[in-house]
Design a protein around this motif. Structure first.
Motif, PDB file in Angstrom:
ATOM      1  N   GLY A   9       3.239  -2.974   2.751  1.00 42.12           N
ATOM      2  CA  GLY A   9       4.594  -3.504   2.719  1.00 42.12           C
ATOM      3  C   GLY A   9       4.995  -4.032   1.357  1.00 42.12           C
ATOM      4  O   GLY A   9       5.866  -4.906   1.255  1.00 42.12           O
ATOM      5  N   ALA A  10       4.370  -3.528   0.287  1.00 44.97           N
ATOM      6  CA  ALA A  10       4.675  -4.015  -1.057  1.00 44.97           C
ATOM      7  C   ALA A  10       6.128  -3.735  -1.415  1.00 44.97           C
ATOM      8  O   ALA A  10       6.676  -2.678  -1.101  1.00 44.97           O
ATOM      9  CB  ALA A  10       3.747  -3.366  -2.079  1.00 44.97           C
ATOM     10  N   GLN A  11       6.733  -4.705  -2.087  1.00 46.86           N
ATOM     11  CA  GLN A  11       8.104  -4.584  -2.560  1.00 46.86           C
ATOM     12  C   GLN A  11       8.100  -4.388  -4.077  1.00 46.86           C
ATOM     13  O   GLN A  11       7.305  -5.003  -4.786  1.00 46.86           O
ATOM     14  CB  GLN A  11       8.908  -5.842  -2.209  1.00 46.86           C
ATOM     15  N   THR A  12       8.972  -3.543  -4.568  1.00 49.46           N
ATOM     16  CA  THR A  12       9.039  -3.275  -6.005  1.00 49.46           C
ATOM     17  C   THR A  12       9.965  -4.278  -6.670  1.00 49.46           C
ATOM     18  O   THR A  12      11.165  -4.317  -6.390  1.00 49.46           O
ATOM     19  CB  THR A  12       9.539  -1.848  -6.272  1.00 49.46           C
ATOM     20  N   ALA A  13       9.395  -5.097  -7.558  1.00 46.10           N
ATOM     21  CA  ALA A  13      10.217  -6.044  -8.315  1.00 46.10           C
ATOM     22  C   ALA A  13      10.865  -5.376  -9.518  1.00 46.10           C
ATOM     23  O   ALA A  13      12.005  -5.688  -9.877  1.00 46.10           O
ATOM     24  CB  ALA A  13       9.362  -7.231  -8.777  1.00 46.10           C
ATOM     25  N   TYR A  14      10.128  -4.423 -10.136  1.00 43.73           N
ATOM     26  CA  TYR A  14      10.631  -3.810 -11.367  1.00 43.73           C
ATOM     27  C   TYR A  14       9.775  -2.590 -11.660  1.00 43.73           C
ATOM     28  O   TYR A  14       8.614  -2.529 -11.269  1.00 43.73           O
ATOM     29  CB  TYR A  14      10.520  -4.815 -12.522  1.00 43.73           C
ATOM     30  N   GLU A  15      10.369  -1.616 -12.336  1.00 41.57           N
ATOM     31  CA  GLU A  15       9.629  -0.442 -12.795  1.00 41.57           C
ATOM     32  C   GLU A  15       9.798  -0.290 -14.303  1.00 41.57           C
ATOM     33  O   GLU A  15      10.903  -0.435 -14.826  1.00 41.57           O
ATOM     34  CB  GLU A  15      10.118   0.825 -12.092  1.00 41.57           C
TER      35      GLU A  15
END
Length: 304
Positions: free
Chosen positions: A30-36
């Motif tokens: 369930g990881a959420q992407t903060a930034y790429e």
């Protein structure tokens, strides 16, 4: 000094494998992407040499990093480091927060650590190379990570991830002996020792580090843990506390993922099915351990 955890990182040898790795952690944890951080024509002109997604598992940031752009070329220092470091059960290390980088530098220098500054980044971070910390690289950072929601003291994870993660409980590091680990973590780094206990994989001594725990692990002769301490070094595992271990295990088994360990105590997806990472899940709180979860906003105010 207190150094709250900013992120945990590991390396991928080839950027082509990064989307699948990121997707696994988004889908299963369930990881959420903060930034790429991505190579574009503009960033490539600026010399960007990697790609990475800043992923939040609960409120813990994990970053798989792959060489890209200039980093894909042999001889690029960062690209070569990532390719050397890209192996199952091998991690790069931890990033820790310090509001006052000069004071942090003096603190580490006073304890005999050599520090490395990348050219042009002297005001932002320094590195304590992995050879000085049982194979675990420390990155001491002053700046915030881009788009990091943990800067807001009111922010909380959604709590809707499929595993019911409450927070990071510990980072495990393989050690040649607990005596050597104690000399480093308790004596030199002055991280309070929380106790010693036996785990299935070996003897464990725990030390309070900022807002999480370092578990130093000593294996028996010829064990996988002892081999790691000798041949791989550094981080061996992460441990996340979950609300309901049986529910988390049932979810993973329903996904067809092989588990290792004991659901009643501590279990993990087999590393070969988890992109080479050993990440334990447990419902139990060891005596003396702090409550699981990031305290980054409490320890470190806005970067100056």
């Amino acid at each position: 000094m207190q150094f709250p955890l900013v992120h945990v990182s590991w390396a991928l040898a080839d950027n082509a494998g990064r989307p699948a790795c990121d997707a696994f952690f988004r889908d299963v944890f369930g990881a959420q992407t903060a930034y790429e951080i991505l190579v574009t024509p503009e960033t490539e002109r600026l010399g960007l040499d990697r790609e990475e997604s800043l992923l939040l598992i609960g409120d813990t940031m994990v970053i798989p990093i792959a060489p890209a752009g200039r980093g894909a070329q042999a001889g690029n220092p960062l690209g070569d480091m990532l390719r050397r470091s890209a192996a199952p059960m091998r991690w790069i290390g931890l990033a820790l927060k310090a509001n006052d980088l000069g004071a942090a530098d003096a603190w580490f220098a006073g304890r005999g650590f050599k520090r490395h500054y990348d050219p042009g980044m002297e005001a932002h971070y320094f590195l304590v190379p992995r050879g000085q910390v049982l194979g675990m690289r420390l990155e001491i950072v002053r700046q915030d990570m881009p788009n990091d929601p943990r800067r807001d003291a009111a922010w909380r994870p959604s709590g809707t991830d499929p595993l019911g993660i409450e927070g990071l409980q510990a980072v495990g590091v393989s050690a040649p002996s607990l005596a050597e680990a104690r000399a480093l973590f308790a004596d030199t780094l002055e991280w309070p020792e929380l106790g010693v206990r036996d785990l299935a994989e070996g003897r464990c001594a725990a030390f309070a580090m900022g807002d999480t725990v370092i578990e130093a692990l000593e294996g028996t002769e010829d064990s996988a843990l002892a081999h790691h301490a000798q041949a791989v070094k550094g981080i061996y595992h992460l441990v996340f506390k979950v609300r309901d271990a049986a529910a988390a295990a049932s979810y993973l088994q329903g996904r067809g993922l092989p588990l290792v360990g004991d659901v009643a105590g501590r279990f993990a997806i087999a590393p070969e099915a988890a992109h080479g990472r050993l990440i334990w899940l447990t419902q139990h709180q060891p005596a003396g351990y702090p409550q699981a979860g990031s305290k980054l906003a409490e320890f470190a105010g806005p970067a100056r």
